[in-house]
Design a protein around this motif. Structure first.
Motif, PDB file in Angstrom:
ATOM      1  N   PRO A  74       0.843  -1.199   0.000  1.00  0.00           N
ATOM      2  CA  PRO A  74       0.000   0.000   0.000  1.00  0.00           C
ATOM      3  C   PRO A  74       0.883   1.256   0.000  1.00  0.00           C
ATOM      4  CG  PRO A  74      -0.718  -1.546   1.696  1.00  0.00           C
ATOM      5  CD  PRO A  74       0.588  -2.058   1.160  1.00  0.00           C
ATOM      6  N   ILE A  75       0.491   2.243  -0.790  1.00  0.00           N
ATOM      7  CA  ILE A  75       1.241   3.500  -0.884  1.00  0.00           C
ATOM      8  C   ILE A  75       0.340   4.618  -0.373  1.00  0.00           C
ATOM      9  CG2 ILE A  75       2.357   5.144  -2.450  1.00  0.00           C
ATOM     10  CD1 ILE A  75       2.916   2.770  -4.320  1.00  0.00           C
ATOM     11  N   GLY A  76       0.853   5.356   0.597  1.00  0.00           N
ATOM     12  CA  GLY A  76       0.087   6.465   1.157  1.00  0.00           C
ATOM     13  C   GLY A  76      -0.077   7.611   0.170  1.00  0.00           C
ATOM     14  N   ALA A  77      -1.076   8.420   0.418  1.00  0.00           N
ATOM     15  CA  ALA A  77      -1.324   9.597  -0.419  1.00  0.00           C
ATOM     16  C   ALA A  77      -0.113  10.523  -0.363  1.00  0.00           C
ATOM     17  CB  ALA A  77      -2.573  10.323   0.059  1.00  0.00           C
ATOM     18  N   ASN A  78       0.145  11.174  -1.488  1.00  0.00           N
ATOM     19  CA  ASN A  78       1.205  12.187  -1.619  1.00  0.00           C
ATOM     20  C   ASN A  78       2.602  11.660  -1.306  1.00  0.00           C
ATOM     21  OD1 ASN A  78      -0.831  14.047  -2.283  1.00  0.00           O
ATOM     22  ND2 ASN A  78      -1.248  14.337  -0.108  1.00  0.00           N
ATOM     23  N   SER A  79       2.885  10.423  -1.709  1.00  0.00           N
ATOM     24  CA  SER A  79       4.206   9.857  -1.461  1.00  0.00           C
ATOM     25  C   SER A  79       4.880   9.331  -2.728  1.00  0.00           C
ATOM     26  CB  SER A  79       4.119   8.753  -0.410  1.00  0.00           C
ATOM     27  OG  SER A  79       3.231   7.749  -0.831  1.00  0.00           O
ATOM     28  N   VAL A  80       4.295   9.608  -3.887  1.00  0.00           N
ATOM     29  CA  VAL A  80       4.875   9.202  -5.165  1.00  0.00           C
ATOM     30  C   VAL A  80       5.430  10.454  -5.835  1.00  0.00           C
ATOM     31  CG1 VAL A  80       4.402   8.258  -7.463  1.00  0.00           C
ATOM     32  CG2 VAL A  80       3.266   7.276  -5.468  1.00  0.00           C
ATOM     33  N   ARG A  81       6.710  10.449  -6.159  1.00  0.00           N
ATOM     34  CA  ARG A  81       7.340  11.572  -6.864  1.00  0.00           C
ATOM     35  C   ARG A  81       7.452  11.176  -8.331  1.00  0.00           C
ATOM     36  NH1 ARG A  81       7.917  16.821  -7.086  1.00  0.00           N
ATOM     37  NH2 ARG A  81       9.813  17.431  -8.117  1.00  0.00           N
ATOM     38  N   SER A  82       6.874  11.990  -9.221  1.00  0.00           N
ATOM     39  CA  SER A  82       6.846  11.633 -10.638  1.00  0.00           C
ATOM     40  C   SER A  82       7.346  12.773 -11.509  1.00  0.00           C
ATOM     41  CB  SER A  82       5.417  11.289 -11.068  1.00  0.00           C
ATOM     42  OG  SER A  82       4.913  10.238 -10.284  1.00  0.00           O
ATOM     43  N   ASP A  99       4.372  15.493  -6.686  1.00  0.00           N
ATOM     44  CA  ASP A  99       4.418  14.432  -5.680  1.00  0.00           C
ATOM     45  C   ASP A  99       3.049  14.264  -5.039  1.00  0.00           C
ATOM     46  OD1 ASP A  99       4.316  16.732  -4.166  1.00  0.00           O
ATOM     47  OD2 ASP A  99       6.234  16.415  -3.180  1.00  0.00           O
ATOM     48  N   SER A 100       2.049  14.383  -5.868  1.00  0.00           N
ATOM     49  CA  SER A 100       0.675  14.227  -5.404  1.00  0.00           C
ATOM     50  C   SER A 100       0.099  12.940  -5.994  1.00  0.00           C
ATOM     51  CB  SER A 100      -0.157  15.440  -5.864  1.00  0.00           C
ATOM     52  OG  SER A 100      -1.477  15.309  -5.442  1.00  0.00           O
ATOM     53  N   VAL A 110      -0.582   2.546 -10.428  1.00  0.00           N
ATOM     54  CA  VAL A 110      -0.049   3.812  -9.937  1.00  0.00           C
ATOM     55  C   VAL A 110      -0.777   4.974 -10.598  1.00  0.00           C
ATOM     56  CG1 VAL A 110       1.988   5.306  -9.931  1.00  0.00           C
ATOM     57  CG2 VAL A 110       2.199   2.908  -9.313  1.00  0.00           C
ATOM     58  N   SER A 111      -1.253   5.882  -9.762  1.00  0.00           N
ATOM     59  CA  SER A 111      -1.863   7.130 -10.221  1.00  0.00           C
ATOM     60  C   SER A 111      -1.074   8.267  -9.609  1.00  0.00           C
ATOM     61  CB  SER A 111      -3.318   7.236  -9.759  1.00  0.00           C
ATOM     62  OG  SER A 111      -4.103   6.275 -10.399  1.00  0.00           O
ATOM     63  N   LEU A 130       8.553   8.490 -18.357  1.00  0.00           N
ATOM     64  CA  LEU A 130       7.996   8.713 -17.024  1.00  0.00           C
ATOM     65  C   LEU A 130       8.974   8.145 -16.004  1.00  0.00           C
ATOM     66  CD1 LEU A 130       5.585   9.364 -15.073  1.00  0.00           C
ATOM     67  CD2 LEU A 130       4.804   7.010 -15.509  1.00  0.00           C
ATOM     68  N   THR A 131       9.269   8.933 -14.987  1.00  0.00           N
ATOM     69  CA  THR A 131      10.073   8.470 -13.858  1.00  0.00           C
ATOM     70  C   THR A 131       9.203   8.538 -12.612  1.00  0.00           C
ATOM     71  OG1 THR A 131      12.093   9.320 -14.859  1.00  0.00           O
ATOM     72  CG2 THR A 131      12.172   8.839 -12.509  1.00  0.00           C
ATOM     73  N   VAL A 132       9.102   7.421 -11.904  1.00  0.00           N
ATOM     74  CA  VAL A 132       8.290   7.347 -10.696  1.00  0.00           C
ATOM     75  C   VAL A 132       9.194   6.879  -9.551  1.00  0.00           C
ATOM     76  CG1 VAL A 132       6.312   6.222  -9.599  1.00  0.00           C
ATOM     77  CG2 VAL A 132       6.212   6.797 -12.028  1.00  0.00           C
ATOM     78  N   VAL A 133       9.174   7.627  -8.448  1.00  0.00           N
ATOM     79  CA  VAL A 133       9.964   7.260  -7.274  1.00  0.00           C
ATOM     80  C   VAL A 133       9.014   6.995  -6.117  1.00  0.00           C
ATOM     81  CG1 VAL A 133      11.782   7.950  -5.676  1.00  0.00           C
ATOM     82  CG2 VAL A 133      11.879   8.717  -8.076  1.00  0.00           C
ATOM     83  N   VAL A 134       9.075   5.749  -5.597  1.00  0.00           N
ATOM     84  CA  VAL A 134       8.235   5.334  -4.477  1.00  0.00           C
ATOM     85  C   VAL A 134       9.127   4.589  -3.480  1.00  0.00           C
ATOM     86  CG1 VAL A 134       6.211   4.014  -3.761  1.00  0.00           C
ATOM     87  CG2 VAL A 134       6.274   5.009  -6.042  1.00  0.00           C
ATOM     88  N   PHE A 135       9.060   4.960  -2.217  1.00  0.00           N
ATOM     89  CA  PHE A 135       9.878   4.323  -1.179  1.00  0.00           C
ATOM     90  C   PHE A 135      11.366   4.348  -1.540  1.00  0.00           C
ATOM     91  CE2 PHE A 135       5.879   1.589  -0.883  1.00  0.00           C
ATOM     92  CZ  PHE A 135       5.310   2.350   0.125  1.00  0.00           C
TER      93      PHE A 135
END
Length: 154
Positions: A74-82, A99-100, A110-111, A130-135
Motif C-alpha cells: 500500500p502507498i500512502g497519499a502524496n508519497s509518489v514523486r513523478s 508528488d501528489s 499507480v496514479s 515517465l520516472t516514478v519514485v516510491v519508497f
C-alpha cells in the motif's frame, strides 16, 4: 415613465452583458483533454496509461494513471514523486513534475498528479518517458506507442 425607462435601460445593459459573456472565448483549453499510450517500465512492468491534461494560462497540469506499474505494498497519499517528460513541438522537451497521488492499495495501478508544467499557446506535447519514485525506488518508463488520439495542444 422615468422608472420604466431606467428599468428598460438596466434590462438592456444586463442583456448585453450576458450576451457578451456568452460570446466570449472559453478559458484556455487543451485538446484532447484525455489521451492514452503504452509504457514499458522494464522489470516493473508494461501497460497502458491514461493522461488527463488541463490548462490555466501558461500553467498546465497532467494527471496520470498507468497499469504499467503496480504497487507492491500500500502507498500512502502524496508519497509518489513523478516526472513526465514530453516531446515539445517535435524539437524540444517539457517536463511535468509532482508528488501528489491518491492512496494506492497493494496491487493497484499507480496514479499520480497533478503533475505541474508550463506551456505556451500552441505548444504540442506528447509523452515520451515517465520516472516514478516510491519508497526510494525509481522506476523508469519509456513510451512504446504514440498518444491516442494525438499530442496535447495547448
Amino acid at each position: 415613465m422615468r422608472n420604466s425607462l431606467k428599468s428598460s435601460t438596466l434590462l438592456a445593459v444586463a442583456t448585453l452583458a450576458v450576451a457578451t459573456l456568452a460570446m466570449a472565448p472559453a478559458p484556455h483549453a487543451v485538446t484532447p483533454e484525455t489521451a492514452t499510450l503504452s509504457f514499458d517500465c522494464g522489470s516493473y512492468g508494461s501497460g497502458t496509461a491514461t493522461l488527463k491534461a488541463a490548462q490555466d494560462g501558461t500553467a498546465a497540469t497532467i494527471d496520470l494513471s498507468t497499469a504499467a506499474i503496480t504497487a507492491p505494498l500500500p502507498i500512502g497519499a502524496n508519497s509518489v514523486r513523478s516526472t513526465l517528460t514530453l516531446a515539445k513541438n517535435g524539437t524540444d522537451t517539457a517536463t511535468f513534475t509532482g508528488d501528489s497521488n491518491p492512496a494506492i492499495p497493494a496491487g493497484g495501478a499507480v496514479s499520480t498528479g497533478p503533475l505541474d508544467g508550463t506551456v505556451a499557446a500552441g505548444d504540442s506535447l506528447e509523452a515520451k518517458s515517465l520516472t516514478v519514485v516510491v519508497f526510494g525506488i525509481t522506476a523508469e518508463c519509456t513510451a512504446t506507442s504514440p498518444q491516442n488520439p494525438g499530442p496535447f495542444v495547448f
